[in-house]
Design a protein around this motif. Structure first.
Motif, PDB file in Angstrom:
ATOM      1  N   THR A  51      -8.414  -1.089   1.713  1.00 31.81           N
ATOM      2  CA  THR A  51      -9.372  -0.014   2.005  1.00 31.81           C
ATOM      3  C   THR A  51     -10.046  -0.269   3.341  1.00 31.81           C
ATOM      4  OG1 THR A  51      -9.711   0.324  -0.360  1.00 31.81           O
ATOM      5  CG2 THR A  51     -11.377   1.240   1.116  1.00 31.81           C
ATOM      6  N   ALA A  52     -10.434  -1.525   3.605  1.00 33.65           N
ATOM      7  CA  ALA A  52     -11.076  -1.880   4.875  1.00 33.65           C
ATOM      8  C   ALA A  52     -10.140  -1.642   6.057  1.00 33.65           C
ATOM      9  CB  ALA A  52     -11.531  -3.338   4.844  1.00 33.65           C
ATOM     10  N   ARG A  53      -8.813  -1.821   5.842  1.00 34.71           N
ATOM     11  CA  ARG A  53      -7.832  -1.593   6.913  1.00 34.71           C
ATOM     12  C   ARG A  53      -7.516  -0.112   7.102  1.00 34.71           C
ATOM     13  NH1 ARG A  53      -4.445  -5.389   4.203  1.00 34.71           N
ATOM     14  NH2 ARG A  53      -3.018  -3.676   3.897  1.00 34.71           N
ATOM     15  N   GLY A  54      -8.034   0.733   6.204  1.00 30.79           N
ATOM     16  CA  GLY A  54      -7.779   2.163   6.325  1.00 30.79           C
ATOM     17  C   GLY A  54      -6.642   2.670   5.464  1.00 30.79           C
ATOM     18  N   ALA A  55      -6.038   1.811   4.642  1.00 26.97           N
ATOM     19  CA  ALA A  55      -4.970   2.250   3.733  1.00 26.97           C
ATOM     20  C   ALA A  55      -5.586   3.080   2.611  1.00 26.97           C
ATOM     21  CB  ALA A  55      -4.238   1.045   3.164  1.00 26.97           C
ATOM     22  N   CYS A  56      -4.859   4.051   2.150  1.00 26.88           N
ATOM     23  CA  CYS A  56      -5.298   4.879   1.020  1.00 26.88           C
ATOM     24  C   CYS A  56      -6.694   5.446   1.274  1.00 26.88           C
ATOM     25  CB  CYS A  56      -5.268   4.084  -0.287  1.00 26.88           C
ATOM     26  SG  CYS A  56      -3.675   3.362  -0.687  1.00 26.88           S
ATOM     27  N   GLY A  99      -4.761  -0.971  -7.490  1.00 29.79           N
ATOM     28  CA  GLY A  99      -5.109  -0.978  -6.073  1.00 29.79           C
ATOM     29  C   GLY A  99      -5.777   0.321  -5.685  1.00 29.79           C
ATOM     30  N   PRO A 100      -6.057   0.555  -4.459  1.00 23.68           N
ATOM     31  CA  PRO A 100      -5.849  -0.393  -3.376  1.00 23.68           C
ATOM     32  C   PRO A 100      -6.866  -1.530  -3.453  1.00 23.68           C
ATOM     33  CG  PRO A 100      -7.006   1.529  -2.555  1.00 23.68           C
ATOM     34  CD  PRO A 100      -6.666   1.808  -3.991  1.00 23.68           C
ATOM     35  N   THR A 101      -6.538  -2.636  -2.807  1.00 22.26           N
ATOM     36  CA  THR A 101      -7.478  -3.752  -2.749  1.00 22.26           C
ATOM     37  C   THR A 101      -8.597  -3.406  -1.775  1.00 22.26           C
ATOM     38  OG1 THR A 101      -6.321  -4.830  -0.932  1.00 22.26           O
ATOM     39  CG2 THR A 101      -5.624  -5.409  -3.185  1.00 22.26           C
ATOM     40  N   ALA A 102      -9.684  -4.140  -1.864  1.00 25.76           N
ATOM     41  CA  ALA A 102     -10.788  -3.937  -0.922  1.00 25.76           C
ATOM     42  C   ALA A 102     -10.313  -4.162   0.513  1.00 25.76           C
ATOM     43  CB  ALA A 102     -11.949  -4.868  -1.263  1.00 25.76           C
ATOM     44  N   GLY A 139     -10.061   7.148   1.385  1.00 25.40           N
ATOM     45  CA  GLY A 139     -10.811   7.910   0.402  1.00 25.40           C
ATOM     46  C   GLY A 139     -10.535   7.516  -1.038  1.00 25.40           C
ATOM     47  N   VAL A 140      -9.673   6.535  -1.249  1.00 24.87           N
ATOM     48  CA  VAL A 140      -9.349   6.097  -2.616  1.00 24.87           C
ATOM     49  C   VAL A 140     -10.148   4.831  -2.901  1.00 24.87           C
ATOM     50  CG1 VAL A 140      -7.523   5.308  -4.161  1.00 24.87           C
ATOM     51  CG2 VAL A 140      -7.033   7.066  -2.446  1.00 24.87           C
ATOM     52  N   PRO A 141     -11.000   4.849  -3.933  1.00 22.83           N
ATOM     53  CA  PRO A 141     -11.787   3.651  -4.248  1.00 22.83           C
ATOM     54  C   PRO A 141     -10.894   2.472  -4.638  1.00 22.83           C
ATOM     55  CG  PRO A 141     -12.617   5.576  -5.430  1.00 22.83           C
ATOM     56  CD  PRO A 141     -11.320   5.967  -4.794  1.00 22.83           C
ATOM     57  N   SER A 142     -11.341   1.264  -4.343  1.00 24.64           N
ATOM     58  CA  SER A 142     -10.589   0.058  -4.692  1.00 24.64           C
ATOM     59  C   SER A 142     -10.305   0.010  -6.188  1.00 24.64           C
ATOM     60  CB  SER A 142     -11.372  -1.197  -4.288  1.00 24.64           C
ATOM     61  OG  SER A 142     -11.456  -1.281  -2.892  1.00 24.64           O
ATOM     62  N   ASP A 143      -9.123  -0.474  -6.528  1.00 24.55           N
ATOM     63  CA  ASP A 143      -8.677  -0.677  -7.911  1.00 24.55           C
ATOM     64  C   ASP A 143      -8.764   0.579  -8.765  1.00 24.55           C
ATOM     65  OD1 ASP A 143      -7.980  -3.343  -7.470  1.00 24.55           O
ATOM     66  OD2 ASP A 143     -10.044  -3.989  -7.770  1.00 24.55           O
ATOM     67  N   SER A 144      -8.505   1.728  -8.163  1.00 22.62           N
ATOM     68  CA  SER A 144      -8.591   2.988  -8.908  1.00 22.62           C
ATOM     69  C   SER A 144      -7.227   3.639  -9.129  1.00 22.62           C
ATOM     70  CB  SER A 144      -9.497   3.972  -8.168  1.00 22.62           C
ATOM     71  OG  SER A 144      -8.940   4.318  -6.914  1.00 22.62           O
ATOM     72  N   MET A 145      -6.151   2.934  -8.762  1.00 24.34           N
ATOM     73  CA  MET A 145      -4.795   3.459  -8.933  1.00 24.34           C
ATOM     74  C   MET A 145      -3.936   2.416  -9.631  1.00 24.34           C
ATOM     75  SD  MET A 145      -4.553   6.470  -7.343  1.00 24.34           S
ATOM     76  CE  MET A 145      -2.870   6.732  -6.840  1.00 24.34           C
ATOM     77  N   ALA A 146      -3.099   2.882 -10.558  1.00 20.59           N
ATOM     78  CA  ALA A 146      -2.097   2.012 -11.180  1.00 20.59           C
ATOM     79  C   ALA A 146      -0.790   2.208 -10.426  1.00 20.59           C
ATOM     80  CB  ALA A 146      -1.904   2.380 -12.648  1.00 20.59           C
ATOM     81  N   PHE A 147      -0.207   1.113  -9.959  1.00 19.15           N
ATOM     82  CA  PHE A 147       1.100   1.121  -9.323  1.00 19.15           C
ATOM     83  C   PHE A 147       2.048   0.391 -10.271  1.00 19.15           C
ATOM     84  CE2 PHE A 147      -1.978   1.404  -5.935  1.00 19.15           C
ATOM     85  CZ  PHE A 147      -1.448   2.385  -5.103  1.00 19.15           C
ATOM     86  N   GLY A 195       0.799  -1.207   0.000  1.00 16.49           N
ATOM     87  CA  GLY A 195       0.000   0.000   0.000  1.00 16.49           C
ATOM     88  C   GLY A 195       0.837   1.265   0.000  1.00 16.49           C
ATOM     89  N   ILE A 196       2.122   1.126  -0.310  1.00 18.64           N
ATOM     90  CA  ILE A 196       3.017   2.272  -0.390  1.00 18.64           C
ATOM     91  C   ILE A 196       3.864   2.152  -1.650  1.00 18.64           C
ATOM     92  CG2 ILE A 196       3.149   2.679   2.097  1.00 18.64           C
ATOM     93  CD1 ILE A 196       5.827   1.207   2.086  1.00 18.64           C
ATOM     94  N   LEU A 197       4.432   3.248  -2.051  1.00 15.14           N
ATOM     95  CA  LEU A 197       5.273   3.258  -3.235  1.00 15.14           C
ATOM     96  C   LEU A 197       6.668   3.677  -2.820  1.00 15.14           C
ATOM     97  CD1 LEU A 197       5.229   3.052  -6.368  1.00 15.14           C
ATOM     98  CD2 LEU A 197       4.978   5.517  -6.369  1.00 15.14           C
ATOM     99  N   ARG A 198       7.647   2.823  -3.094  1.00 18.31           N
ATOM    100  CA  ARG A 198       9.030   3.157  -2.788  1.00 18.31           C
ATOM    101  C   ARG A 198       9.941   2.295  -3.646  1.00 18.31           C
ATOM    102  NH1 ARG A 198       8.691   0.374   2.956  1.00 18.31           N
ATOM    103  NH2 ARG A 198       9.074  -1.755   2.338  1.00 18.31           N
ATOM    104  N   HIS A 199      11.158   2.778  -3.824  1.00 21.58           N
ATOM    105  CA  HIS A 199      12.151   1.996  -4.540  1.00 21.58           C
ATOM    106  C   HIS A 199      12.603   0.841  -3.659  1.00 21.58           C
ATOM    107  CE1 HIS A 199      12.897   4.407  -8.128  1.00 21.58           C
ATOM    108  NE2 HIS A 199      12.599   5.445  -7.369  1.00 21.58           N
ATOM    109  N   SER A 200      12.906  -0.280  -4.314  1.00 22.26           N
ATOM    110  CA  SER A 200      13.465  -1.407  -3.578  1.00 22.26           C
ATOM    111  C   SER A 200      14.973  -1.189  -3.463  1.00 22.26           C
ATOM    112  CB  SER A 200      13.192  -2.714  -4.330  1.00 22.26           C
ATOM    113  OG  SER A 200      13.921  -2.754  -5.544  1.00 22.26           O
ATOM    114  N   ASP A 201      15.595  -1.995  -2.656  1.00 24.32           N
ATOM    115  CA  ASP A 201      17.050  -2.060  -2.670  1.00 24.32           C
ATOM    116  C   ASP A 201      17.375  -3.052  -3.772  1.00 24.32           C
ATOM    117  OD1 ASP A 201      19.734  -2.300  -2.341  1.00 24.32           O
ATOM    118  OD2 ASP A 201      19.648  -2.854  -0.228  1.00 24.32           O
TER     119      ASP A 201
END
Length: 105
Positions: free
Chosen positions: A82-87, A76-79, A89-97, A6-12
């Motif tokens: 969203t239920a856990r409070g991540a993202c 994402g985010p997945t349902a 106000g963002v509807p499920s499956d409304s963002m491309a990561f 549920g976050i965006l970051r570079h990997s090592d």
């Protein structure tokens, strides 16, 4: 992965992928964008345009120093997120990561 965290970051990248024998260069692009007019295709076009507009991302995409690429996109985010409070106000499956890993082998 990006969607599960549920976050965006570079990997090592070197720690994650760099132990492959023969790899001499490695880079990674990560990005996200909200759904554009209900269209996943339009969203991916905008995301690619954003990569191309960024000097660092564009360099990875166009560099002759890499001869392998592994792109991935998840929605994402997945349902469950969203239920856990991540993202909030963002509807499920409304963002491309997106992530793109570039390598020289």
């Amino acid at each position: 992965g990006l969607k599960e965290l549920g976050i965006l970051r570079h990997s090592d990248a070197w720690a994650q992928y760099g132990s492959v024998e023969g790899w001499t260069a490695l880079a990674e692009n990560v990005g996200y964008h909200p759904l554009v007019n209900g269209s996943r295709d339009a969203t991916l076009e905008v995301l690619h345009s954003r990569y191309m507009s960024s000097p660092e991302h564009r360099e990875s995409l166009l560099s002759a120093g890499y001869n392998q690429v592994s792109p991935a996109v998840v929605w994402g985010p997945t349902a469950e997120q969203t239920a856990r409070g991540a993202c909030r106000g963002v509807p499920s499956d409304s963002m491309a990561f997106s992530t793109e890993v570039f390598a020289r082998i």
